[in-house]
Design an enzyme around this catalytic site. Sequence first.
Site, PDB file in Angstrom:
ATOM      1  N   HIS A 461       0.834  -1.208   0.000  1.00  0.00           N
ATOM      2  CA  HIS A 461       0.000   0.000   0.000  1.00  0.00           C
ATOM      3  C   HIS A 461       0.868   1.258   0.000  1.00  0.00           C
ATOM      4  O   HIS A 461       0.692   2.155  -0.839  1.00  0.00           O
ATOM      5  CB  HIS A 461      -0.904  -0.020   1.236  1.00  0.00           C
ATOM      6  CG  HIS A 461      -1.775   1.182   1.390  1.00  0.00           C
ATOM      7  ND1 HIS A 461      -3.109   1.193   1.062  1.00  0.00           N
ATOM      8  CD2 HIS A 461      -1.512   2.446   1.834  1.00  0.00           C
ATOM      9  CE1 HIS A 461      -3.624   2.385   1.288  1.00  0.00           C
ATOM     10  NE2 HIS A 461      -2.670   3.160   1.767  1.00  0.00           N
ATOM     11  N   GLU A 462       1.793   1.329   0.934  1.00  0.00           N
ATOM     12  CA  GLU A 462       2.628   2.532   1.022  1.00  0.00           C
ATOM     13  C   GLU A 462       3.535   2.668  -0.200  1.00  0.00           C
ATOM     14  O   GLU A 462       3.828   3.782  -0.644  1.00  0.00           O
ATOM     15  CB  GLU A 462       3.455   2.516   2.314  1.00  0.00           C
ATOM     16  CG  GLU A 462       2.628   2.536   3.596  1.00  0.00           C
ATOM     17  CD  GLU A 462       1.633   3.686   3.659  1.00  0.00           C
ATOM     18  OE1 GLU A 462       1.898   4.748   3.043  1.00  0.00           O
ATOM     19  OE2 GLU A 462       0.591   3.534   4.318  1.00  0.00           O
ATOM     20  N   HIS A 465       1.707   4.469  -2.898  1.00  0.00           N
ATOM     21  CA  HIS A 465       1.835   5.925  -2.747  1.00  0.00           C
ATOM     22  C   HIS A 465       3.183   6.402  -3.290  1.00  0.00           C
ATOM     23  O   HIS A 465       3.269   7.447  -3.962  1.00  0.00           O
ATOM     24  CB  HIS A 465       1.746   6.312  -1.270  1.00  0.00           C
ATOM     25  CG  HIS A 465       0.371   6.337  -0.692  1.00  0.00           C
ATOM     26  ND1 HIS A 465      -0.667   7.025  -1.275  1.00  0.00           N
ATOM     27  CD2 HIS A 465      -0.128   5.784   0.439  1.00  0.00           C
ATOM     28  CE1 HIS A 465      -1.758   6.891  -0.525  1.00  0.00           C
ATOM     29  NE2 HIS A 465      -1.459   6.142   0.509  1.00  0.00           N
ATOM     30  N   HIS A 468       3.246   6.755  -6.948  1.00  0.00           N
ATOM     31  CA  HIS A 468       2.519   7.958  -7.369  1.00  0.00           C
ATOM     32  C   HIS A 468       3.459   9.168  -7.350  1.00  0.00           C
ATOM     33  O   HIS A 468       3.381  10.054  -8.219  1.00  0.00           O
ATOM     34  CB  HIS A 468       1.340   8.176  -6.415  1.00  0.00           C
ATOM     35  CG  HIS A 468       0.235   9.000  -6.977  1.00  0.00           C
ATOM     36  ND1 HIS A 468      -0.916   9.280  -6.275  1.00  0.00           N
ATOM     37  CD2 HIS A 468       0.082   9.641  -8.157  1.00  0.00           C
ATOM     38  CE1 HIS A 468      -1.720  10.025  -7.002  1.00  0.00           C
ATOM     39  NE2 HIS A 468      -1.133  10.265  -8.150  1.00  0.00           N
TER      40      HIS A 468
END
Length: 671
Positions: A461-462, A465, A468
């Site tokens: 998940h991190e 980010h 991105h």
Amino acid sequence: MTNPLLQEWDTPFAIAPFDRIADEDFAPALEEALSAHLAEVDAISGATEPPTFANTIEAMEAAGKLLDRVLGTFFTVAGADSTEAREALQREFSPRLAAHSAAITGNRALFSRIDALWQDRDALDLSDEQARVLMLTRRGFMRAGAALEGAQAERMTAIKSRLAVLGTEFTQNLLADERDWYLELAEGDLDGLPDFLIRAMRAAGQDKGVSGPVVTTSRSLATPFLQSSPRRALREAVWRAFTSRGGRGGKTDNRAIAAEVLALRAERAALLGYDSFADYKLETEMAGNPQAVRDLLMAVWAPARAQALADAAVLEKMLAADGFDGPLEPWDWHFYAAKRRQAEHDLDEAALKPYLQLDRMIEAAFACANRLFGLEFAPLDVPLYHPDCRAWEVTRDGRHVAVFIGDYFARGSKRSGAWCSAMRGQAKFPQVQAPVVINVCNFAKGDPALLSYDEARTLFHEFGHALHQMLSDVTYESISGTSVARDFVELPSQLYEHWLEVPAVLEEFATHAETGAAMPAAMLDKVLEAANFDQGFQTVEYVASALVDLEFHAGPPPADPMQKQAEVLEGLGMPRAIAMRHATPHFAHVFSGDGYSSGYYSYMWSEVMDADAFAAFEQAGDAFDPETAKALERDILSTGGSVEAAELYTRFRGRLPGVEALLKGRGLIAA
């Protein structure tokens, strides 16, 4: 100038020279950076030439780089490796930074130049990205109160300053509670606990300066203890400590802070002409208004609650079979859910965890990014702020893309949770700069460090980010990377979690810590089959928190937030054996700052999209389909906030999805 924060950094890729920076460097560096930024702003606002996009908006984009550098360094270490000196600096800096921001948005001459450009925007021949930056700049000034005058402007400044102080106090109180509480265990208390947990608890004891094993309120210790300890009284003690963080009375109690924060936010919204803080906050998000958020959450609540109640009945029978009178209590749920998962899916956390080594999961995240986007990761030997940290250079086709830093282990100096931040964002103006991105997690140390499946998902998940940020390809830093609507920012991170569930990924990287053997096919099947296990519980604890957050902000501010929290949960029919994921006194998403206030729903809003977005790869017949990956990068990951979120998603998938994909993905309705 001997202060390293004020010098040019001759380090690889201009990474902060952490080995040369001392805590006493931060205050004078901030002083210099604030003065330099205000001088730059004054030069822009005081210019005698008529406003142009270049001499006003681009000049603002170019201003404040020294301040960005100082704050990027300071807040990295303050959140991940706090000390008493750094906490004192945070308390000192918070109101000063709020006042600094207010001085800029309250600069009438500056706002006049911005507004003049806005009024004349059709004649400026701006690119789409420039038009977007102009709109966002003016909107940001308006929402900050730039149009307010006199007493109202002064009151807005005072509110912002006070909120900054309260957010810092909330964070530091929570960190103190998490740092100070631990439960020492006798050898007899270890019965039934898996070896990996015992090793982690002994390491935590050493960290606390005690000779034996301890349980702390770190989720990486508390959750596996609740899952595996047969001693009900100990489970209750750990659960109560974990859920009472920030609300134990005394000087670290956050309840009064929460009440004052809610009152000030409501007043801030009223000054700007909004009916509520939620109306103000949601205006710029994909959701648009509180009712849209409420509709989504309630559409999920009903099936999730029904599933949770059905699960609770099964677990309560298991409790009775162990000789305990009901009812099922919150400190029982994890324990009996783990036993049920083992019985129904033959999946034991202690047997699974050796296959989820931290280093191998990092390799897996990197390998997926390589197959999808062509990124390569090479270790960097550079000084960082803590020995636990490590760094990599990220390249593509031999070209430098970013620096990635990973800080994965729990420690007393680190606030709880997991997060991604950019010490430097991507930009092409005023010069090209590559991002420096950091992932911070709170995994238990070990040799090797082993993760639960949920923790492996957190790592992915991190890293979503981080991608991105790394793949951002815009001109202006103010719209780069994760500078997007709050309810869109979780899409790349939650989408990336899906690659952990790709069988080929686990087959390659889920290898046993001792034997090196790949995860057996039967176990892999069980892991994937059990992916939706206990979704009633997980969805209820999350949605309850999101609805409490929304109702805190969607009406008059409650004098007693704890009473309001209780009323909301009672109105929902909250199952008694499930607690909110984040009770008010430790709801850092909402009270440490404005980021997720009225916005905790964002994870679920993004999940509506991520379930549908991964379906694009499934429909292509390949989780690594090159054309779909190219479209994902082009339409979402590289664009930052240069286009409205709904338009970006529609470019990628052709339409916006409905809630059905989310419900099916969580197993709450038939697929």
